[in-house]
Motif scaffolding. Sequence first.
Motif, PDB file in Angstrom:
ATOM      1  N   GLN A 163       2.692  14.489  -4.847  1.00 34.53           N
ATOM      2  CA  GLN A 163       1.782  15.175  -5.170  1.00 34.53           C
ATOM      3  C   GLN A 163       1.160  15.760  -4.203  1.00 34.53           C
ATOM      4  O   GLN A 163       0.914  16.961  -4.431  1.00 34.53           O
ATOM      5  CB  GLN A 163       0.369  14.090  -5.349  1.00 34.53           C
ATOM      6  CG  GLN A 163      -1.032  15.161  -6.165  1.00 34.53           C
ATOM      7  CD  GLN A 163      -2.122  13.636  -6.502  1.00 34.53           C
ATOM      8  OE1 GLN A 163      -1.708  12.743  -6.930  1.00 34.53           O
ATOM      9  NE2 GLN A 163      -2.781  14.572  -6.965  1.00 34.53           N
TER      10      GLN A 163
ATOM     11  N   PHE B 273       0.844   9.272  -3.915  1.00 35.67           N
ATOM     12  CA  PHE B 273       0.269  10.282  -3.724  1.00 35.67           C
ATOM     13  C   PHE B 273       1.032  11.025  -2.536  1.00 35.67           C
ATOM     14  O   PHE B 273       0.966  12.281  -3.125  1.00 35.67           O
ATOM     15  CB  PHE B 273      -1.038   9.840  -2.643  1.00 35.67           C
ATOM     16  CG  PHE B 273      -1.489  10.753  -2.400  1.00 35.67           C
ATOM     17  CD1 PHE B 273      -2.787  11.040  -2.673  1.00 35.67           C
ATOM     18  CD2 PHE B 273      -1.974  11.370  -1.450  1.00 35.67           C
ATOM     19  CE1 PHE B 273      -3.628  12.822  -3.092  1.00 35.67           C
ATOM     20  CE2 PHE B 273      -2.227  12.623  -0.370  1.00 35.67           C
ATOM     21  CZ  PHE B 273      -3.803  12.970  -1.690  1.00 35.67           C
TER      22      PHE B 273
ATOM     23  N   MET C 223       0.844  -1.061  -0.201  1.00 35.77           N
ATOM     24  CA  MET C 223      -0.202  -0.189  -0.273  1.00 35.77           C
ATOM     25  C   MET C 223       0.842   1.614   0.097  1.00 35.77           C
ATOM     26  O   MET C 223       0.518   2.283  -0.851  1.00 35.77           O
ATOM     27  CB  MET C 223      -1.112  -0.397   0.979  1.00 35.77           C
ATOM     28  CG  MET C 223      -2.128   1.394   1.279  1.00 35.77           C
ATOM     29  SD  MET C 223      -2.496   0.539   3.082  1.00 35.77           S
ATOM     30  CE  MET C 223      -1.197   1.911   4.531  1.00 35.77           C
ATOM     31  N   TRP C 224       1.713   0.777   1.442  1.00 35.16           N
ATOM     32  CA  TRP C 224       2.614   2.516   1.093  1.00 35.16           C
ATOM     33  C   TRP C 224       3.767   2.174   0.051  1.00 35.16           C
ATOM     34  O   TRP C 224       3.774   3.565  -0.891  1.00 35.16           O
ATOM     35  CB  TRP C 224       3.539   2.218   2.103  1.00 35.16           C
ATOM     36  CG  TRP C 224       2.626   3.084   3.731  1.00 35.16           C
ATOM     37  CD1 TRP C 224       2.109   2.023   4.706  1.00 35.16           C
ATOM     38  CD2 TRP C 224       1.898   4.147   3.651  1.00 35.16           C
ATOM     39  NE1 TRP C 224       2.081   3.407   5.316  1.00 35.16           N
ATOM     40  CE2 TRP C 224       1.766   4.131   5.168  1.00 35.16           C
ATOM     41  CE3 TRP C 224       2.257   5.558   3.198  1.00 35.16           C
ATOM     42  CZ2 TRP C 224       0.679   5.006   5.355  1.00 35.16           C
ATOM     43  CZ3 TRP C 224       2.070   6.786   4.268  1.00 35.16           C
ATOM     44  CH2 TRP C 224       1.150   6.867   4.904  1.00 35.16           C
ATOM     45  N   ARG C 225       3.623   1.402  -0.665  1.00 35.23           N
ATOM     46  CA  ARG C 225       5.270   1.529  -2.082  1.00 35.23           C
ATOM     47  C   ARG C 225       4.534   1.507  -3.086  1.00 35.23           C
ATOM     48  O   ARG C 225       4.986   2.221  -3.306  1.00 35.23           O
ATOM     49  CB  ARG C 225       4.470   0.030  -2.212  1.00 35.23           C
ATOM     50  CG  ARG C 225       6.541  -0.332  -3.931  1.00 35.23           C
ATOM     51  CD  ARG C 225       6.503  -1.415  -3.570  1.00 35.23           C
ATOM     52  NE  ARG C 225       6.803  -2.399  -4.650  1.00 35.23           N
ATOM     53  CZ  ARG C 225       7.651  -3.985  -4.488  1.00 35.23           C
ATOM     54  NH1 ARG C 225       7.173  -4.401  -4.290  1.00 35.23           N
ATOM     55  NH2 ARG C 225       7.733  -3.239  -6.040  1.00 35.23           N
ATOM     56  N   LEU C 226       2.525   2.147  -2.819  1.00 38.40           N
ATOM     57  CA  LEU C 226       2.116   2.830  -4.486  1.00 38.40           C
ATOM     58  C   LEU C 226       2.103   3.689  -4.182  1.00 38.40           C
ATOM     59  O   LEU C 226       2.283   5.255  -4.486  1.00 38.40           O
ATOM     60  CB  LEU C 226       0.930   2.146  -4.444  1.00 38.40           C
ATOM     61  CG  LEU C 226      -0.541   3.567  -5.224  1.00 38.40           C
ATOM     62  CD1 LEU C 226       0.840   2.882  -6.786  1.00 38.40           C
ATOM     63  CD2 LEU C 226      -1.649   2.288  -4.637  1.00 38.40           C
ATOM     64  N   ILE C 227       1.600   4.168  -2.093  1.00 42.75           N
ATOM     65  CA  ILE C 227       1.670   5.632  -2.007  1.00 42.75           C
ATOM     66  C   ILE C 227       3.201   6.539  -2.155  1.00 42.75           C
ATOM     67  O   ILE C 227       3.561   7.708  -1.946  1.00 42.75           O
ATOM     68  CB  ILE C 227       0.881   6.396  -0.956  1.00 42.75           C
ATOM     69  CG1 ILE C 227      -0.299   5.212  -0.387  1.00 42.75           C
ATOM     70  CG2 ILE C 227       1.026   7.670  -0.044  1.00 42.75           C
ATOM     71  CD1 ILE C 227      -0.616   5.535   0.750  1.00 42.75           C
TER      72      ILE C 227
ATOM     73  N   GLU D 236       5.589   5.883  -4.401  1.00 40.47           N
ATOM     74  CA  GLU D 236       5.972   5.442  -5.896  1.00 40.47           C
ATOM     75  C   GLU D 236       6.428   7.528  -6.279  1.00 40.47           C
ATOM     76  O   GLU D 236       5.649   7.964  -5.561  1.00 40.47           O
ATOM     77  CB  GLU D 236       4.924   4.769  -6.676  1.00 40.47           C
ATOM     78  CG  GLU D 236       5.433   4.011  -7.642  1.00 40.47           C
ATOM     79  CD  GLU D 236       6.261   4.391  -8.943  1.00 40.47           C
ATOM     80  OE1 GLU D 236       6.836   4.294  -8.991  1.00 40.47           O
ATOM     81  OE2 GLU D 236       5.874   5.875  -9.487  1.00 40.47           O
TER      82      GLU D 236
ATOM     83  N   ILE E  52       4.117   8.628  -9.745  1.00 40.51           N
ATOM     84  CA  ILE E  52       2.728   8.230  -9.670  1.00 40.51           C
ATOM     85  C   ILE E  52       1.460   8.441  -8.446  1.00 40.51           C
ATOM     86  O   ILE E  52       0.487   8.388  -7.865  1.00 40.51           O
ATOM     87  CB  ILE E  52       2.103   6.778 -10.614  1.00 40.51           C
ATOM     88  CG1 ILE E  52       2.683   5.746  -9.824  1.00 40.51           C
ATOM     89  CG2 ILE E  52       1.934   7.604 -11.669  1.00 40.51           C
ATOM     90  CD1 ILE E  52       1.705   4.177 -10.186  1.00 40.51           C
TER      91      ILE E  52
END
Lengths: 307, 289
Positions: A151, A148, A137-141, A143, A146
């Motif tokens: 951002q 969050f 989950m944190w790996r995506l956040i 990234e 892309i």
Amino acid sequence: MSTTTGTRVRTQTSFSLWANRHRKWVLAAPAMVFVALLIAFPLGWTLYLSLTDASGSIRAPHDFIGLENYFDVLSDTDRFWPAVGRTAFFTVGAMVVEMILGMLIALLLWRPFRGQGLVRIIILLPLVATPVAVGMMWRLIFEPTIGFANQFLSWFGIPAQPWLAGEATALPTLMFVDIWQWTPMVVLILLAGLTSLSDEPDEAARVDGANAWQRFWHVTFPLVMPTFITAVLLRGIDALKTFDILYATKGKGGGSFHEVETLNVYAYGLSFDYQKYGESSTVLVIFFLMIIGCIWLLTIRRKKSSL
Amino acid sequence: MTTTATSLIVTTSPLQRRRNRGRGYKAFRAIMLVLVALTFLAPVVWMVLSSFKTNVDIYNSEAAFIFTPTLKNYDTVFGQADYVQYIWNSFFVAAVATLLSLLLAVPAAYSMSRFVMKKSAVLVLLARVIPGVSLLVPWYFVFSNLRIVGTYTPLVLSHMFVSLPLILYIMMSFFDSLPEELEEQAQVDGLTPIGAFLRITLPLSVPGIATASILSFIFSWNNFMFALVLSGASTKTLPVAIFDFVGYASIDWGGLMAAAVVVTIPIMVIALFTQKYIVSGLTAGATKG
């Protein structure tokens, strides 16, 4: 007639009599045997392997080489000592932040408020979540392109960070993940301690004109100290054992520069990625001695403080 | 007269000040509470949202909150990968490990609590301290020599290593808090000590056993390292399956998030309904000092 029934009753209950007389051990023995088999034996076996050159196939013969592995490992400034440093940094850093944040949040949640139930359920979520999934989950956040996280930073005009991909930022980022997941644990433990306190000392200090900080520092905090130390011990031990989020986000060897390679990841990799069982066991024995040493130091502290 | 007058002034003015400060503090506290809740909730919400996005939407920051939801990722997880099997594996291993650990640990916890066996307790609790890797190496030697790596047996045994000390720890502090008078009364009424334990103490221990079982199940469900080494293709548990989802090529983020949701949401739902037990289990023994 009466004597036969008497003997029958006695033979029927002789086992039960014996079991009841020795119930202390009858009840405890199965669990203790299990623990001995699955924990004491492996520890002994690890100690033995650490003195051999066991490697390659699991059924391959291995030779006794004495303390050679220990000299090799302790003089290894390339992988071993940096891993020791990272383990200490990760454990102490994550634990200190978790204790401070945990104390603050526990104080925030202590007195009743509307929506208390909801907030308490929310802080329970990270705690029960599967660490590997939390890592993903944190790996995506985090990234870099892309995710969050960058951002979010851009809204405040802060430049993008490499997070998990950066050599210097990967370990602190994973400490953040550990803090996110385990601060609620500290909160729950401290809340249990806080709610068991009586109101009287706090009231007395209030009547004496102590301000909020004074009441916390001189009254509440000393009273929850035993609970606080328990939380430090529990979190310290668990942080020291952290493996899942490190391996799940950075993979073998803790990343291409070994940037998140703690002792756990290092020992795991030696055994199961490189099949160097002897050397891996040596690392584990040294690690274990270090843990025992730390606990010993902490418990001595505790005894002194309770005097 | 003068003393009452001064004391009146002294008592009213801080009260007034406290009331004013109280309002400011209330607002500050409300803001902080919302911040805390958001910090712990938002990442989970983000994960769930991402699992309903196409990879195009995941790469598009404009579509952060407004997008057309899709079930494609769940189709990937359940269609292409064998997640139904992995869910069953995780459930089966966690349930069996918990049950067997209960059988061993509950009587032992009772004995250790009633007879104050400090040393044996310390020995068993040491199990909580040992890093998992240091047990995995020798087990791997033993299990692979027995040629049972990849079956359920080593998985259940290794998960019991986590469950058993946990259950022991929770049940010991539970039995410590249970008064002995009832058992003594039962023995006066003619039950044997073990009979009293089985018929009186155990039925009273249902809340403690529930707490211990739920936590043991969760910890076993979440366990990654043991299954990573000891499971085979058909006995793989969910955390390992998620780890394997990340290939060497580019990551299918949508699918990965769907897989992460599949493993975390069941446990979070259980937590919602058993919150009280979980909290009492996690804080067991902590307040005794």
